[in-house]
Write a protein that holds these residues in place. Structure first.
Motif, PDB file in Angstrom:
ATOM      1  N   HIS A   1      -7.492   0.983   5.806  1.00  0.00           N
ATOM      2  CA  HIS A   1      -7.079   0.108   4.713  1.00  0.00           C
ATOM      3  C   HIS A   1      -6.443  -1.197   5.189  1.00  0.00           C
ATOM      4  O   HIS A   1      -5.730  -1.847   4.428  1.00  0.00           O
TER       5      HIS A   1
ATOM      6  N   SER B   1      -1.592  -1.311  -4.215  1.00  0.00           N
ATOM      7  CA  SER B   1      -2.645  -0.295  -4.169  1.00  0.00           C
ATOM      8  C   SER B   1      -2.011   1.027  -3.785  1.00  0.00           C
ATOM      9  O   SER B   1      -1.015   1.060  -3.064  1.00  0.00           O
TER      10      SER B   1
ATOM     11  N   LEU C   1       0.858  -1.174   0.000  1.00  0.00           N
ATOM     12  CA  LEU C   1       0.000   0.000   0.000  1.00  0.00           C
ATOM     13  C   LEU C   1       0.896   1.226   0.000  1.00  0.00           C
ATOM     14  O   LEU C   1       1.613   1.463   0.969  1.00  0.00           O
TER      15      LEU C   1
ATOM     16  N   VAL D   1      -2.928   4.978  -2.235  1.00  0.00           N
ATOM     17  CA  VAL D   1      -3.912   5.753  -1.492  1.00  0.00           C
ATOM     18  C   VAL D   1      -3.425   7.193  -1.437  1.00  0.00           C
ATOM     19  O   VAL D   1      -2.321   7.460  -0.950  1.00  0.00           O
TER      20      VAL D   1
END
Length: 132
Positions: A80, A51, A21, A53
């Protein structure tokens, strides 16, 4: 970047997935960073979900105290980290002045509070190699 493992079943390590992340200042930069991270992981033969963010705008503001920044980042990670088994976080550098050690430990507690087990990882420099 935050690295974590996720499971689809309780106690089933065979179903865990490595997840990276990455926080980015904007959605546009996030797409470029995601592609770059996926390429690095492919070269290193690491199977992971990537991912990105976008960081909340208040994190980039210099009006927040250090503790407020850690608290905001903690809230972002908790949002998350559903089904996360373990989280690997970069360990911030300890203070040079020993008088600040108490505040440093408070900030680390704030960073990891309410999260699944966390491993705080420190390194002297960012090193990635694909040469064996």
């Amino acid at each position: 970047a935050v690295v974590s493992t996720q499971s689809t079943g309780v106690g089933d390590w065979g179903s865990t997935r490595l997840r990276v992340l990455a926080t980015t200042p904007s959605t546009e930069l996030g797409m470029a960073e995601k592609v770059q991270l996926e390429e690095i992981l492919r070269i290193l033969r690491i199977d992971a979900d990537v991912s990105t963010v976008p960081l909340p705008t208040q994190l980039s503001a210099h009006t927040m105290t250090e503790g407020e920044r850690y608290n905001t980042f903690n809230q972002l990670m908790r949002k998350h980290s559903t089904n996360t088994i373990v989280t690997f976080l970069y360990l911030p550098r300890p203070p040079l002045d020993e008088a600040d050690n108490g505040r440093y430990l408070e900030n680390l507690s704030c960073l990891s509070e309410g999260l699944p087990p966390c491993l705080l990882v420190s390194g002297l420099s960012k090193v990635t190699t694909s040469e064996l």
